[in-house]
Design an enzyme around this catalytic site. Sequence first.
Site, PDB file in Angstrom:
ATOM      1  CD  GLN A 151     -25.607   1.587 -91.270  1.00 47.18           C
ATOM      2  OE1 GLN A 151     -26.358   2.307 -90.532  1.00 47.18           O
ATOM      3  NE2 GLN A 151     -26.306   0.520 -92.149  1.00 47.18           N
ATOM      4  CG  HIS A 181     -26.554   3.440 -85.840  1.00 54.59           C
ATOM      5  ND1 HIS A 181     -27.501   4.266 -85.570  1.00 54.59           N
ATOM      6  CD2 HIS A 181     -25.750   2.271 -86.362  1.00 54.59           C
ATOM      7  CE1 HIS A 181     -27.842   3.622 -86.854  1.00 54.59           C
ATOM      8  NE2 HIS A 181     -27.236   2.327 -86.669  1.00 54.59           N
ATOM      9  CG  ASN A 216     -29.293   2.555 -83.233  1.00 56.82           C
ATOM     10  OD1 ASN A 216     -30.210   3.161 -83.579  1.00 56.82           O
ATOM     11  ND2 ASN A 216     -28.964   0.806 -83.890  1.00 56.82           N
ATOM     12  CD  GLU A 217     -31.427  -0.945 -84.758  1.00 54.84           C
ATOM     13  OE1 GLU A 217     -31.066  -1.503 -84.769  1.00 54.84           O
ATOM     14  OE2 GLU A 217     -33.090  -1.002 -85.071  1.00 54.84           O
TER      15      GLU A 217
HETATM   16  C1  BGC Z   1     -29.877   0.004 -87.546  1.00 52.09           C
HETATM   17  C2  BGC Z   1     -29.300   0.376 -88.484  1.00 52.09           C
HETATM   18  C3  BGC Z   1     -29.544  -0.046 -90.057  1.00 52.09           C
HETATM   19  C4  BGC Z   1     -31.410  -1.682 -89.930  1.00 52.09           C
HETATM   20  C5  BGC Z   1     -31.407  -1.639 -91.214  1.00 52.09           C
HETATM   21  C6  BGC Z   1     -31.116  -1.220 -88.039  1.00 52.09           C
HETATM   22  O1  BGC Z   1     -30.613  -2.222 -87.092  1.00 52.09           O
HETATM   23  O2  BGC Z   1     -30.000   0.656 -86.845  1.00 52.09           O
HETATM   24  O3  BGC Z   1     -27.870   0.416 -88.869  1.00 52.09           O
HETATM   25  O4  BGC Z   1     -28.754  -0.441 -91.596  1.00 52.09           O
HETATM   26  O5  BGC Z   1     -31.390  -1.303 -89.594  1.00 52.09           O
HETATM   27  O6  BGC Z   1     -30.642  -3.280 -91.339  1.00 52.09           O
END
Ligand code: BGC
Length: 422
Positions: free
Chosen positions: A25, A119, A163-164
């Site tokens: 990003q 990520h 991440n997530e």
């Molecule tokens: C993510 C980021 C994303 C942010 C805002 C999260 O889901 O880890 O990569 O930019 O939220 O949407």
Amino acid sequence: MTTTPSPATPFPAGFLWGTATAAHQVEGGNTNNDVWLYEHVPNTMYAESSGDACDHFTRYRQDIALLASLGLNAYRFSLEWSRIEPAPGEFSAAAIEHYRDMLRACHEHGLTPIVTYHHFTSPAWLIARGGWEDAGTPELFARYCRRVTAELGDLFDIACTMNEPNLAILLCEMGLCEDTPAQRLGNPTWEGAARALGTTADRIAGFQLSATSEAFEVKVAAHRAARRAIKEVKPTMRVGWTLANSDFHAAPGGEERVAQMNEENNLRYLRVSEGDDFVGLQTYNRTVLGPDGPVPPAAGAVVNPAGEEIWPWAIGAVVRQAWDTVKVPIIVTENGLNTDDDTQRVDFLRTAITEVGAAIADGIPVEGYMCWSAMDNFEWIFGYGPKFGIIAVDRTSQERLPKPSAYTFGEIAQTNGACLRA
Ligand code: BGC
């Protein structure tokens, strides 16, 4: 009669105050991963190319200095696997040296680094062989994590494996991705990627948009394999993963759906954190569900310029649910607001952080708060439209312009939250 003065702040000494970013990003020029490929296929669902992003790959030293100058003491960022391992088993000394220097810069400026190994973006070669639905991925991920820890692990103590892993569940509920591999057939983004990678669209299992049960199994196995690999190299490393947990609320008739989403999106992932050193929580707003899924904000709700409800209390609810479910320390690894109106962000941060402080005052061990994001950046399929940063970036000159919220957040950090009570 003696009275005990109420403490000036609920935040413990050493609390981590920082911002978060992700390599793809902000770095720019990440041409070797799957998302770059998706961005560039004909009729892609991505609004635009990530291009040079914020050129953080070359400007990281100035960015880190700027974050420190605001008064922050931590920085969460991610390593780009596709740079570090551009081909299977081939590791780039230059990429590793780049991240060593980022870590050095953090230490020089008094920022505790929190490092995310993955990520969302994956090397394109990983996706060609089945990505996050392939049973071989956990071992490949663990090999990468082992190598990274051996090369860089002397310079950081807090590691987020991934991440997530659950974001795709939430996105599917919002109609933004498919529930089954077969449903990917015919989608121009996956078809285009499949053509480029010599596979079929149903086998395109990127990390961010794979919500299948296979993806759940592979991500859980990969997290566990990574944790083992990291601990083998550095037993004292504190390891966890970071979860996109939402604060689910029921609209009339939505109670069952809330129970189901709590289980599928939040609880089953939290249970995997059992035995980890911490769990990272990332929450932006609440999700209000009716019997058929998400419902739009009620009349009179406070919304951002995009019409999305602003609900800063969500992070408090998610922190409490996590602690009720699994007794591991918590780091808020992302929380923030998408808005063009920075006065909304200032209010959001003050309220959300107060909620975190209240949870700490109730005895919940929260160790840090990372605001998403350090700077406006590439917001995945939405491109550069959404603005989450406390620092604006001029996309032509790459000039950084801190917003008022950057100074508000800096003051909160410098006073360890005490200014919120003033
Ligand atoms: C993510 C980021 C994303 C942010 C805002 C999260 O889901 O880890 O990569 O930019 O939220 O949407």
